[in-house]
Design an enzyme around this catalytic site. Structure first.
Site, PDB file in Angstrom:
ATOM      1  N   ASN A  13     -36.612  16.665  -7.606  1.00  9.54           N
ATOM      2  CA  ASN A  13     -35.464  16.866  -6.726  1.00  9.54           C
ATOM      3  C   ASN A  13     -34.250  17.131  -7.613  1.00  9.54           C
ATOM      4  O   ASN A  13     -33.718  16.207  -8.219  1.00  9.54           O
ATOM      5  CB  ASN A  13     -35.263  15.606  -5.863  1.00  9.54           C
ATOM      6  CG  ASN A  13     -34.006  15.670  -5.028  1.00  9.54           C
ATOM      7  OD1 ASN A  13     -33.392  16.729  -4.889  1.00  9.54           O
ATOM      8  ND2 ASN A  13     -33.610  14.530  -4.467  1.00  9.54           N
ATOM      9  N   LYS A  15     -31.286  17.978  -6.811  1.00  8.71           N
ATOM     10  CA  LYS A  15     -29.996  17.602  -6.208  1.00  8.71           C
ATOM     11  C   LYS A  15     -28.980  18.731  -6.443  1.00  8.71           C
ATOM     12  O   LYS A  15     -29.367  19.895  -6.366  1.00  8.71           O
ATOM     13  CB  LYS A  15     -29.529  16.253  -6.757  1.00  8.71           C
ATOM     14  CG  LYS A  15     -30.652  15.203  -6.652  1.00  8.71           C
ATOM     15  CD  LYS A  15     -30.220  13.803  -6.903  1.00  8.71           C
ATOM     16  CE  LYS A  15     -31.427  12.880  -6.750  1.00  8.71           C
ATOM     17  NZ  LYS A  15     -31.094  11.479  -6.862  1.00  8.71           N
ATOM     18  N   HIS A  98     -33.286  12.057   2.754  1.00  8.58           N
ATOM     19  CA  HIS A  98     -32.993  11.464   1.441  1.00  8.58           C
ATOM     20  C   HIS A  98     -31.821  10.482   1.565  1.00  8.58           C
ATOM     21  O   HIS A  98     -30.876  10.732   2.320  1.00  8.58           O
ATOM     22  CB  HIS A  98     -32.658  12.565   0.436  1.00  8.58           C
ATOM     23  CG  HIS A  98     -32.608  12.050  -0.970  1.00  8.58           C
ATOM     24  ND1 HIS A  98     -31.513  11.394  -1.464  1.00  8.58           N
ATOM     25  CD2 HIS A  98     -33.531  12.061  -1.956  1.00  8.58           C
ATOM     26  CE1 HIS A  98     -31.760  11.027  -2.714  1.00  8.58           C
ATOM     27  NE2 HIS A  98     -32.984  11.421  -3.035  1.00  8.58           N
ATOM     28  N   GLU A 100     -29.338   9.917  -0.247  1.00  9.22           N
ATOM     29  CA  GLU A 100     -28.002  10.469  -0.512  1.00  9.22           C
ATOM     30  C   GLU A 100     -27.472  11.215   0.712  1.00  9.22           C
ATOM     31  O   GLU A 100     -26.264  11.235   0.963  1.00  9.22           O
ATOM     32  CB  GLU A 100     -28.040  11.380  -1.757  1.00  9.22           C
ATOM     33  CG  GLU A 100     -28.125  10.535  -3.023  1.00  9.22           C
ATOM     34  CD  GLU A 100     -28.780  11.217  -4.208  1.00  9.22           C
ATOM     35  OE1 GLU A 100     -28.959  12.449  -4.195  1.00  9.22           O
ATOM     36  OE2 GLU A 100     -29.142  10.489  -5.159  1.00  9.22           O
ATOM     37  N   GLU A 181     -38.285   5.432  -1.658  1.00 14.62           N
ATOM     38  CA  GLU A 181     -37.255   5.497  -2.696  1.00 14.62           C
ATOM     39  C   GLU A 181     -36.247   4.372  -2.469  1.00 14.62           C
ATOM     40  O   GLU A 181     -35.305   4.536  -1.676  1.00 14.62           O
ATOM     41  CB  GLU A 181     -36.525   6.844  -2.633  1.00 14.62           C
ATOM     42  CG  GLU A 181     -37.421   8.035  -2.884  1.00 14.62           C
ATOM     43  CD  GLU A 181     -36.622   9.220  -3.416  1.00 14.62           C
ATOM     44  OE1 GLU A 181     -36.978   9.712  -4.487  1.00 14.62           O
ATOM     45  OE2 GLU A 181     -35.647   9.613  -2.773  1.00 14.62           O
ATOM     46  N   GLY A 187     -31.105   6.966  -9.374  1.00 16.37           N
ATOM     47  CA  GLY A 187     -30.050   7.377 -10.295  1.00 16.37           C
ATOM     48  C   GLY A 187     -29.395   6.221 -11.026  1.00 16.37           C
ATOM     49  O   GLY A 187     -28.350   6.390 -11.648  1.00 16.37           O
ATOM     50  N   SER A 227     -35.462   6.534 -10.381  1.00 15.39           N
ATOM     51  CA  SER A 227     -35.445   6.389 -11.843  1.00 15.39           C
ATOM     52  C   SER A 227     -36.835   6.477 -12.478  1.00 15.39           C
ATOM     53  O   SER A 227     -37.135   5.751 -13.421  1.00 15.39           O
ATOM     54  CB  SER A 227     -34.723   5.090 -12.243  1.00 15.39           C
ATOM     55  OG  SER A 227     -33.367   5.136 -11.816  1.00 15.39           O
TER      56      SER A 227
HETATM   57  P1  PGA Z   1     -33.646   9.645  -9.692  1.00 14.94           P
HETATM   58  O1  PGA Z   1     -33.613  10.270  -8.214  1.00 14.94           O
HETATM   59  O2  PGA Z   1     -35.019   9.958 -10.249  1.00 14.94           O
HETATM   60  O3  PGA Z   1     -32.555  10.339 -10.444  1.00 14.94           O
HETATM   61  O4  PGA Z   1     -33.430   8.177  -9.548  1.00 14.94           O
HETATM   62  C1  PGA Z   1     -34.731  10.190  -7.382  1.00 14.94           C
HETATM   63  C2  PGA Z   1     -34.437  10.824  -6.050  1.00 14.94           C
HETATM   64  O5  PGA Z   1     -33.315  10.668  -5.559  1.00 14.94           O
HETATM   65  O6  PGA Z   1     -35.296  11.490  -5.453  1.00 14.94           O
END
Ligand code: PGA
Length: 271
Positions: A13, A15, A98, A100, A181, A187, A227
């Site tokens: 992903n 982003k 997601h 976010e 997640e 992140g 992460s």
């Molecule tokens: P990250 O993001 O690996 O940077 O923690 C995962 C995601 O949001 O799908």
């Protein structure tokens, strides 16, 4: 069902990262990826970079998906992109719900449901994201949150499953994948331990078994995200209920992404 019978999906992903030029550079620098039966690899670039990714990703068998898609097929929805527009350029995968999107853009279980239901009807593969916040975990509400998010995303009021729920559930084990997640791990560099992730995946599978049937739950792919790095991915993929990874930060560098894909191939050949 042996866990690896579900295959392994490694999804990047991106982003709001990787412009057209950076997308080109990513694929130019991407080492040759291992192939394995049951291994699926996908990237989710920002809208503007989709076409470039579609030009370059298939050489290595990488699928390309969108990070968000509106549920209506066209109309007065400023700032949105529809399924038919994506289909026209060859995109057949999408992320839905997601955290976010939920945290920063007011998305809810209802919008996740609208998007997922419509996209599945339109023939898309959907990765539906769910996960608890740190506060919810700390007060012991992880299971309740996951169950509520699953019910909401399936448009399930909590009593008898509705027609819309049943239509979506038919795609479990097929075009509908779930990604667990935990919000506190996204992140942040704080990964769930393999034990914590496996425990949550079991909760998701148990809810699918109770809501639908145990065979449906058994064949559903459930990814872990939060992460994931080349350093911790093997341990996570070694868990019997973790069927792949949805990776943000560590998917952006070609060599890291290749390492994650290699771990996916290893997980399949180990079993
Ligand atoms: P990250 O993001 O690996 O940077 O923690 C995962 C995601 O949001 O799908």
């Amino acid at each position: 069902m042996a866990s690896r019978a579900r295959g392994v999906l490694i999804a990047g992903n991106w982003k709001m990262n990787h412009s057209l030029r950076e997308t080109q550079a990513f694929f130019s620098a991407l080492p040759e990826l291992p192939k394995a039966v049951g291994l699926t690899v996908a990237v989710f670039p920002p809208f503007l970079s989709l076409q470039r990714a579609l030009d370059l990703a298939p050489v290595q068998g990488i699928l390309v998906g969108a990070q968000n898609v509106h549920w209506e097929r066209s109309g007065a929805f400023t700032g949105e992109v529809s399924g038919p527009m994506l289909e026209e350029i060859g995109v057949r995968w999408a992320l839905v719900g997601h955290s976010e999107r939920r945290q920063y853009f007011g998305e809810s279980d209802l919008t996740a449901h609208n998007r997922a239901a419509s996209l599945l009807e339109q023939g898309f593969h959907v990765i539906l994201c769910i996960g608890e916040t740190r506060a919810e975990r700390e007060i012991g509400r992880t299971q309740e949150v996951l169950v509520n998010q699953i019910r909401g995303a399936f448009g399930d009021s909590g009593d008898a499953p509705t027609e819309a729920t049943a239509r979506m559930a038919r795609h479990l084990g097929g075009r509908l994948v779930i990604a667990y997640e935990p919000v506190w791990a996204i992140g942040t560099g704080l990964t769930a331990t393999p034990e914590q992730a496996e425990e949550a995946h079991l909760m998701v599978r148990a809810e699918l078994a109770a809501r639908f049937t145990p065979p449906v739950a058994q064949k559903t792919q459930i990814l872990y995200g939060g992460s994931v790095t080349p350093q911790n991915v093997d341990q996570l993929l070694a868990c019997p209920n973790i069927d792949g990874a949805l990776v943000g930060g560590a998917s952006l560098k070609p060599e890291n992404f290749a390492a994650l894909v290699s771990a996916g191939a290893r997980a399949l050949t180990k079993s």
